[in-house]
Design an enzyme around this catalytic site. Structure first.
Site, short mmCIF file in Angstrom:
data_model
loop_
_atom_site.label_atom_id
_atom_site.label_comp_id
_atom_site.label_asym_id
_atom_site.label_seq_id
_atom_site.Cartn_x
_atom_site.Cartn_y
_atom_site.Cartn_z
N ASP A 13 0.85 -1.19 0.00
CA ASP A 13 0.00 0.00 0.00
C ASP A 13 0.88 1.24 0.00
O ASP A 13 2.09 1.15 0.19
CB ASP A 13 -0.95 0.01 1.21
N ASP A 66 1.52 5.13 1.46
CA ASP A 66 1.20 6.15 2.45
C ASP A 66 1.75 7.48 1.96
O ASP A 66 2.78 7.52 1.29
CB ASP A 66 1.86 5.80 3.80
N ASP A 80 11.23 4.43 12.31
CA ASP A 80 12.09 3.44 12.95
C ASP A 80 13.45 3.24 12.26
O ASP A 80 14.49 3.51 12.84
CB ASP A 80 11.34 2.11 13.15
P1 ATP Z 1 4.72 -3.06 5.54
O1 ATP Z 1 3.59 -2.13 5.23
O2 ATP Z 1 5.38 -3.69 4.40
O3 ATP Z 1 4.35 -4.01 6.59
P2 ATP Z 1 5.88 -0.67 6.56
O4 ATP Z 1 7.29 -0.28 6.88
O5 ATP Z 1 5.19 0.10 5.49
O6 ATP Z 1 5.89 -2.20 6.21
P3 ATP Z 1 3.77 0.19 8.27
O7 ATP Z 1 3.30 -0.42 9.53
O8 ATP Z 1 2.87 0.29 7.10
O9 ATP Z 1 5.06 -0.64 7.88
O10 ATP Z 1 4.34 1.61 8.66
C1 ATP Z 1 4.56 2.65 7.72
C2 ATP Z 1 5.76 3.49 8.13
O11 ATP Z 1 5.54 4.06 9.42
C3 ATP Z 1 7.06 2.70 8.28
O12 ATP Z 1 7.73 2.55 7.05
C4 ATP Z 1 7.83 3.55 9.26
O13 ATP Z 1 8.40 4.66 8.62
C5 ATP Z 1 6.74 4.07 10.19
N1 ATP Z 1 6.56 3.21 11.36
C6 ATP Z 1 5.71 2.15 11.49
N2 ATP Z 1 5.79 1.61 12.69
C7 ATP Z 1 6.69 2.33 13.38
C8 ATP Z 1 7.20 2.27 14.71
N3 ATP Z 1 6.80 1.33 15.55
N4 ATP Z 1 8.12 3.19 15.07
C9 ATP Z 1 8.52 4.14 14.20
N5 ATP Z 1 8.09 4.24 12.95
C10 ATP Z 1 7.19 3.36 12.53
MG MG Z 2 3.06 -0.04 4.91
#
Ligand code: ATP
Ligand code: MG
Length: 456
Positions: free
Chosen positions: A71, A73, A151
């Site tokens: 997805d 963002d 993160d």
């Molecule tokens: P995926 O969607 O493939 O599972 P993602 O990295 O996109 O991985 P999301 O949970 O969609 O994970 O989070 C989007 C973004 O928000 C991350 O790329 C990161 O920049 C930030 N993020 C998410 N969780 C955390 C956290 N616990 N602490 C700090 N930043 C976070």
């Molecule tokens: Mg994501």
């Protein structure tokens, strides 16, 4: 030394916020056609209204890795109300930190306002708990602050579809090139702020083939226990992402390597300790990964049923050995299996109901005479129960001939089916049931439990 320091002060280097590296298309090669139509529309509309807007986070990381993002963002300096005002089909979600979901056709894009961090002395409102876990992080900030509170360096990349540039505040592009997963800031402090980041480190490294930077990896084993302070619903969310990543085998292997499985699946550890348990769990995970990579649906209930099965089996046997009849013994074992996770993992009712149904069907696969196999075939959850049985056969717990019998029976014509029914001179179901009950339950060849009493 001092002159160099003063030189840097006067050139403003120490006081300026870190400047991003701006990486042009010609270097990174990600064109705007890789961005989903909805994310493109959202960034274009925001930019037309003089806001800044970038695709951010996991999508940029995955595009650079040559993967299709799940997805998209968007991050912007517009407030949620301003975003809401620009898109008819949008709504504000989230109580603590408000995001806007913008819908275009079937696609939804989440738009968040740049976030900063709380100043620590915030009057009497607590910002962190006694372990350093952040309780509130709902203030707006600058783009640079937004990058810094993410993160990992590779998750803090901003892509501007208009210029096709990547804004990189923490050397994420270089880390991606080296396939390194590196925490932004001091890893220990960042894990204390949010222990779920430890699970995210394992998931991202295992699913994207990255190596965890030594400094980012080192504190994990020591801090694993902090996961106990995280609300179980959040741990469940992250565990689901991990198990449904298509790389659950590697993820679980890495969880165990880092000592993190204690915190998230206490029973997994016990299951893995049983002779057939480990084989069964690994088969279930491999099977799930294959289904996900082939684009087939998987049910979290099925997966959790598999993860906990050998614990349930052991408890079932334990209750039976104490003289409890098989059915109540199984139901009690199922309750115990679900309850034991509850404190850590809050498996929602919709999943635990599935799990129990799959477990309760298992003994019925032994009954291959009379009308029972026909009734089982018509059961709404036959497919899940059968898939589960096949895993049990493959892992060596159940006689494979039983799985094969059901494979044939399902697809056979009427004549063949009636020929297949087991007419081995066994007493009728009713008499057999009574006899079994008197003996306190017994097993058909290759099965630990007959469960004939579960016949409906
Ligand atoms: P995926 O969607 O493939 O599972 P993602 O990295 O996109 O991985 P999301 O949970 O969609 O994970 O989070 C989007 C973004 O928000 C991350 O790329 C990161 O920049 C930030 N993020 C998410 N969780 C955390 C956290 N616990 N602490 C700090 N930043 C976070
Ligand atoms: Mg994501």
């Amino acid at each position: 030394m001092i002159t160099r320091f003063l030189g840097r002060v006067f050139s403003g280097q120490l006081f300026k916020p870190p400047q991003p590296k701006i990486i042009p298309f010609i270097v990174h090669g990600v064109g705007r056609e890789a961005i989903s139509p909805c994310a493109l529309r959202v960034t274009q509309t925001l930019q037309r209204h003089e806001f800044s807007a970038f695709v951010v986070g996991g999508a940029v990381r995955d595009l650079l890795l040559g993967r299709r993002p799940k997805d998209f963002d968007v991050a912007t300096d517009a407030t949620p109300e301003e975003v809401r005002g620009l898109f008819r089909r949008s709504r504000v979600i989230g109580r603590r930190f408000r995001l806007v979901q913008v819908m275009c056709g079937p696609e939804t894009v989440e738009v968040s306002t740049f976030r900063g961090t709380h100043p620590v002395d915030e009057g009497d409102e607590r910002v962190a708990d006694e372990h350093g876990r952040i309780l509130r992080d709902n203030v707006f900030g600058s783009q640079e602050q937004d990058a810094t509170r993410r993160d990992f360096s590779i998750n803090a990349l901003f892509y501007d579809p208009a210029s096709q540039e990547i804004w990189d505040y923490h050397d994420g592009v270089a880390d991606l090139k080296r396939r390194r997963l590196r925490m932004i800031g001091d890893p220990e402090r960042r894990y204390r702020e949010d222990p779920v980041r430890m699970l995210r480190a394992v998931r991202l490294a295992a699913s994207r083939g990255l190596e965890i930077d030594p400094g980012t990896r080192r504190p994990i084993r020591r801090l694993a226990g902090l996961l106990a302070n995280v609300p179980p619903a959040r741990v469940l969310d992250e565990m689901l992402k991990l198990l449904l990543s298509g790389h659950s085998v590697q993820c679980v292997a890495q969880l165990r390597k880092e000592g993190l499985h204690h915190g998230v699946l206490p029973l997994l550890e016990a299951t893995m300790g049983q002779p057939l348990g480990e084989r069964f769990v690994m088969l279930a995970l491999r099977n799930t990964d294959e289904r996900i990579l082939a684009g087939k649906p998987v049910s979290p209930g099925f997966l959790f049923a598999a993860l906990l099965w050998h614990e349930v089996l052991a408890a079932w046997k334990g209750f039976e050995d104490k003289g409890e009849p098989p059915v109540p013994a199984l139901y009690r074992a199922m309750e115990r299996g679900v309850q034991a996770q509850a404190g850590k993992l809050a498996i929602p009712h919709r999943f635990s109901a599935d799990m129990k149904e799959i477990w309760a069907l298992q003994p019925r696969f032994l009954q291959r005479s009379g009308k029972r196999p026909y009734r089982l075939l018509e059961h709404l959850r036959f497919r899940a129960g059968y898939d589960f049985l096949r895993l049990r056969c493959e892992s060596g717990e159940v006689d494979p001939a039983i799985g094969e019998w059901w494979a044939r029976f399902q697809h056979a014509g009427e004549a063949e089916r009636s020929q297949m029914l087991v007419h081995d001179g066994e007493p009728s179901g009713r008499r057999r049931r009574r006899r079994r009950r008197r003996r306190g339950g017994g097993g058909a060849p290759g099965m630990m439990h007959s469960g004939s009493e579960l016949v409906s």
